[in-house]
Each structure stands twice: as structure tokens, then as C-alpha cells.
Design a protein around this motif. Structure first.
Motif, PDB file in Angstrom:
ATOM      1  N   TYR A 159     -14.313   7.816   7.415  1.00 12.86           N
ATOM      2  CA  TYR A 159     -12.898   8.174   7.392  1.00 12.86           C
ATOM      3  C   TYR A 159     -12.554   9.166   8.508  1.00 12.86           C
ATOM      4  CZ  TYR A 159     -11.168   5.745   3.270  1.00 12.86           C
ATOM      5  OH  TYR A 159     -10.734   4.771   2.403  1.00 12.86           O
TER       6      TYR A 159
ATOM      7  N   VAL B 265     -10.436  -6.215   6.613  1.00 13.46           N
ATOM      8  CA  VAL B 265      -9.268  -5.815   5.821  1.00 13.46           C
ATOM      9  C   VAL B 265      -8.951  -6.842   4.735  1.00 13.46           C
ATOM     10  CG1 VAL B 265      -8.259  -4.458   7.696  1.00 13.46           C
ATOM     11  CG2 VAL B 265      -7.601  -6.863   7.422  1.00 13.46           C
TER      12      VAL B 265
ATOM     13  N   HIS C 144      -7.415  -6.858   0.928  1.00 15.81           N
ATOM     14  CA  HIS C 144      -8.190  -6.197  -0.129  1.00 15.81           C
ATOM     15  C   HIS C 144      -9.559  -5.779   0.404  1.00 15.81           C
ATOM     16  CE1 HIS C 144      -5.218  -7.292  -3.124  1.00 15.81           C
ATOM     17  NE2 HIS C 144      -5.345  -8.571  -2.827  1.00 15.81           N
ATOM     18  N   PRO C 145      -9.608  -4.783   1.289  1.00 20.03           N
ATOM     19  CA  PRO C 145     -10.900  -4.377   1.846  1.00 20.03           C
ATOM     20  C   PRO C 145     -11.864  -3.918   0.752  1.00 20.03           C
ATOM     21  CG  PRO C 145      -9.196  -2.741   2.309  1.00 20.03           C
ATOM     22  CD  PRO C 145      -8.501  -3.935   1.756  1.00 20.03           C
ATOM     23  N   GLU C 146     -13.160  -4.157   1.003  1.00 23.06           N
ATOM     24  CA  GLU C 146     -14.162  -3.884  -0.021  1.00 23.06           C
ATOM     25  C   GLU C 146     -15.208  -2.866   0.415  1.00 23.06           C
ATOM     26  OE1 GLU C 146     -15.687  -7.725  -0.989  1.00 23.06           O
ATOM     27  OE2 GLU C 146     -13.821  -8.395  -1.928  1.00 23.06           O
ATOM     28  N   SER C 147     -14.968  -2.181   1.510  1.00 14.58           N
ATOM     29  CA  SER C 147     -15.881  -1.128   1.975  1.00 14.58           C
ATOM     30  C   SER C 147     -15.039  -0.006   2.563  1.00 14.58           C
ATOM     31  CB  SER C 147     -16.830  -1.664   3.055  1.00 14.58           C
ATOM     32  OG  SER C 147     -16.114  -1.956   4.248  1.00 14.58           O
ATOM     33  N   PRO C 148     -15.583   1.200   2.629  1.00 17.68           N
ATOM     34  CA  PRO C 148     -14.853   2.268   3.311  1.00 17.68           C
ATOM     35  C   PRO C 148     -14.464   1.887   4.735  1.00 17.68           C
ATOM     36  CG  PRO C 148     -16.637   3.201   2.030  1.00 17.68           C
ATOM     37  CD  PRO C 148     -16.809   1.707   1.960  1.00 17.68           C
TER      38      PRO C 148
ATOM     39  N   GLU D 173     -11.452  -0.286   4.514  1.00 14.29           N
ATOM     40  CA  GLU D 173     -10.321   0.550   4.099  1.00 14.29           C
ATOM     41  C   GLU D 173      -9.766   1.345   5.283  1.00 14.29           C
ATOM     42  OE1 GLU D 173     -12.087   1.124  -0.435  1.00 14.29           O
ATOM     43  OE2 GLU D 173     -12.211   2.751   1.019  1.00 14.29           O
ATOM     44  N   THR D 174     -10.670   1.894   6.108  1.00 16.99           N
ATOM     45  CA  THR D 174     -10.200   2.693   7.245  1.00 16.99           C
ATOM     46  C   THR D 174      -9.480   1.831   8.265  1.00 16.99           C
ATOM     47  OG1 THR D 174     -12.284   2.502   8.510  1.00 16.99           O
ATOM     48  CG2 THR D 174     -12.070   4.371   6.979  1.00 16.99           C
TER      49      THR D 174
ATOM     50  N   LEU E  97      -7.699  -0.864   7.522  1.00 14.79           N
ATOM     51  CA  LEU E  97      -6.383  -1.140   6.955  1.00 14.79           C
ATOM     52  C   LEU E  97      -5.480   0.084   7.098  1.00 14.79           C
ATOM     53  CD1 LEU E  97      -4.357  -2.847   5.482  1.00 14.79           C
ATOM     54  CD2 LEU E  97      -5.481  -2.268   3.317  1.00 14.79           C
ATOM     55  N   ILE E  98      -6.011   1.259   6.841  1.00  8.74           N
ATOM     56  CA  ILE E  98      -5.223   2.484   7.031  1.00  8.74           C
ATOM     57  C   ILE E  98      -4.820   2.619   8.498  1.00  8.74           C
ATOM     58  CG2 ILE E  98      -5.294   5.007   6.955  1.00  8.74           C
ATOM     59  CD1 ILE E  98      -7.154   4.703   4.494  1.00  8.74           C
TER      60      ILE E  98
END
Length: 322
Positions: free
Chosen positions: A91, A121, A137-141, A144-145, A147-148
Motif C-alpha cells: 500500500y 483488479v 473484485h481484486p483478491e490480493s492487496p 486492491e492497490t 484498483l485504488i
């Protein structure tokens, strides 16, 4: 002559984008902390700034001093599996780092932004071919980062209407466009197979009983030189004021199986082998392939390399650094 900043330009993908910019007569400037990149991947004569994208002052100063018209943001911590073990680091690099880049751009008045996102993502989609409107629907950090990062780009555009941005999503990047640059990742399939062969070991397949034509997982594999061409096409489209989607898949549309990759490795490296087969890895879907139709329309996206050519180029570049 137009100048663009390439964050992560000493890395495998970034160094190819730098060369693609040069081929189009656009001057690249590279910023990279060399945590996974290599100084020797940056071509001679290209300005190189060693430093972190987390250093907002450094990024802003570089943008202002070099008169950059845009930023190609490729720098990031790219290992999905490791991100589960190191979420805070992931992150910090990928979210805080992206905030820093966008902040530096605002300070310097730079209004064109291409974000290197990821098909992670999408997570594990419930369709065989993923289009840009598939639910995210991301499935890992790591996913997720990314997508953010896309959200940050959209929010920055809303807050600063002069800013134009586009995000590029892709799965497995392979091959090499020059022997000067190779994939040194310890986590990607191509370098894993190549390093095993160079060490005299037998490559390994995780599962051969999937519902696919040959029983092994099918994935998108796209050549890094093709990827670089479309990154630069995105930059040029932004500069020209052309209307673009907010995100594009750079995908093959049909994919390759792990067995097909192994067969090509044996053919093109001269190392005849039969891979060992182990059990499936938990969570590995049988098939994930991205549709690149929109990018083909707007961003000069096409698959120019066969699987044999992908493997041959990857092997040649790695051996050149032995």
C-alpha cells in the motif's frame, strides 16, 4: 520535442516504454529507486533520476526542471503473492506512491497521466473473456492497490479538469524487445522456467486436470514490446486530446496454456524437457483471458508476436546477461 516522465523506467516494463517513447521521437526521463529495476536497463543518453516516487518534492522538481508534458506511472510493487505477506509495504508503494505522483503533477501543472494498472483488479471473474465493464473484485492487496490507483486517477481528474488520464490493465507480460532488457522477476512464469533450465533443473506445472483443452491453466500472455507501443499510443492520444475510455484491457483475447508455454520453451531454448506436474494451487481458475478489442480500436493494440517468438526473445535477452 515533447518530454514524458517514466516512473519505474529502469524496470522490465518501464525500460521498454522508454525505448518506445524514443522510437516515436518523444524524450523520456526516468525516475526509479532501483529496488527492482536495473540502472543498465536505461538507455545511454536518457536522463536518470535515482529516487523514490514517495519523494513528492523530487518528482515535482523533476517534472518542472525537465518540462515534462505527462507522466507514465509504471513504478510499483508488483508481486501479488508477496503482497499478501507485505500488505502495508504494498500500500505504501502503490497507493501512497501514486498519491505522491499525482500531487507532484498538480504542483508542476502536468496534465497528462497514463497509469499502469493490472487485470488483477478483476479478481477471479466468472466469465472466460474479461471486458472493461466486468465487475472489479481484486483478491490480493496488490490488486486492491491497483484498483485504488484507478480511483485516484478518476478523483484527480474530477478535482482538476485540465488533467486527462487513462489506465491500462493487463495480465502476464513476457518476452523482450531487446537483449538489453530482460524480466528479472523471481515470481513470473517465463523467468521461473528460464532460470530452472539455466540451472539444469526441470520446470514444474501446477495441475494438469483443469477443464481446458490440455488440462493446464489458460492465461493471457502479452509481449512487453507490444505493451510498450500501446502505452506510448495512450500518451499520444492524451496529448492529441482524443476521447478515450478511463481504462483499457491490453489482452490477447484467446490466451495460452501453461503446457503450450512449456512446449515452446523446449523448442526455442534447445533444452528438451518434460515438465513435472504437481497438484493444483488453491484459487487458480482454469482460464482468465482479457479482451483487447477497445485497445485495438484506440491504442494501436495488437498481438504481434507468436508464442515461439515470445519465448525466443525472452531466452535471448536472459542469456545475453549470463
Amino acid at each position: 520535442m515533447t518530454t514524458w516522465l517514466v516512473t519505474g523506467g529502469a524496470g522490465y516494463i518501464g525500460a521498454h516504454v522508454v525505448r518506445a517513447f524514443q522510437a516515436e521521437g518523444i524524450t523520456p526521463v526516468v525516475i526509479d529507486d532501483l529496488s527492482s529495476g536495473h540502472r543498465e536497463f536505461v538507455p545511454e543518453g536518457v536522463e536518470f533520476v535515482e529516487g523514490s516516487i514517495l519523494d513528492t518534492d523530487l518528482v515535482a522538481e523533476t517534472l518542472t526542471r525537465t518540462g515534462c508534458a505527462g507522466v507514465m506511472h509504471i513504478a510499483g510493487f508488483k508481486y501479488a503473492g508477496v503482497s499478501v505477506e507485505r500488505p502495508l509495504h504494498t500500500y505504501a508503494q502503490n497507493v501512497t506512491g501514486t498519491v505522491s505522483v499525482l500531487d507532484a503533477m498538480a504542483r508542476a501543472g502536468v496534465d497528462a497521466y497514463v497509469f499502469s494498472s493490472s487485470a488483477s483488479v478483476y479478481g477471479t471473474p466468472d466469465v472466460d473473456i474479461v471486458t472493461e465493464d466486468q465487475p472489479l473484485h481484486p483478491e490480493s492487496p496488490y490488486g486492491e492497490t491497483k484498483l485504488i490507483g484507478e480511483w485516484l486517477a478518476a478523483d484527480a481528474v474530477r478535482a482538476r479538469p485540465a488533467l486527462r488520464a487513462v489506465c491500462l490493465r493487463y495480465f502476464n507480460v513476457v518476452g523482450s524487445g531487446t537483449d538489453e532488457v530482460y524480466d528479472s522477476s523471481p515470481h513470473n512464469l517465463f523467468p521461473l522456467v528460464i532460470e530452472a533450465l539455466l540451472a539444469g533443473k526441470t520446470p514444474h506445472i501446477n495441475g494438469d486436470d483443469y477443464a481446458t483443452p490440455d488440462g493446464t491453466c489458460v492465461r493471457d500472455y502479452v509481449h512487453v514490446a507490444d505493451l510498450a507501443i500501446s502505452h506510448v499510443a495512450a500518451a499520444k492520444a492524451l496529448a492529441d486530446g482524443r476521447e478515450l475510455l478511463s481504462a483499457y484491457n491490453l489482452g490477447s483475447g484467446d490466451g495460452l496454456s501453461v503446457a503450450q508455454i512449456m512446449d515452446a520453451m523446449a523448442r526455442m531454448t534447445g533444452h528438451d524437457f518434460v515438465p513435472t506436474v504437481g497438484p493444483r494451487r488453491p484459487g487458480d481458475p482454469a482460464r482468465i483471458v482479457a479482451d483487447g478489442t477497445a485497445a485495438a480500436r484506440d491504442l494501436d493494440w495488437t498481438m504481434r508476436w507468436t508464442v515461439d517468438e515470445m519465448v525466443k526473445s525472452a531466452w535471448s535477452a536472459r542469456v545475453a546477461h549470463s
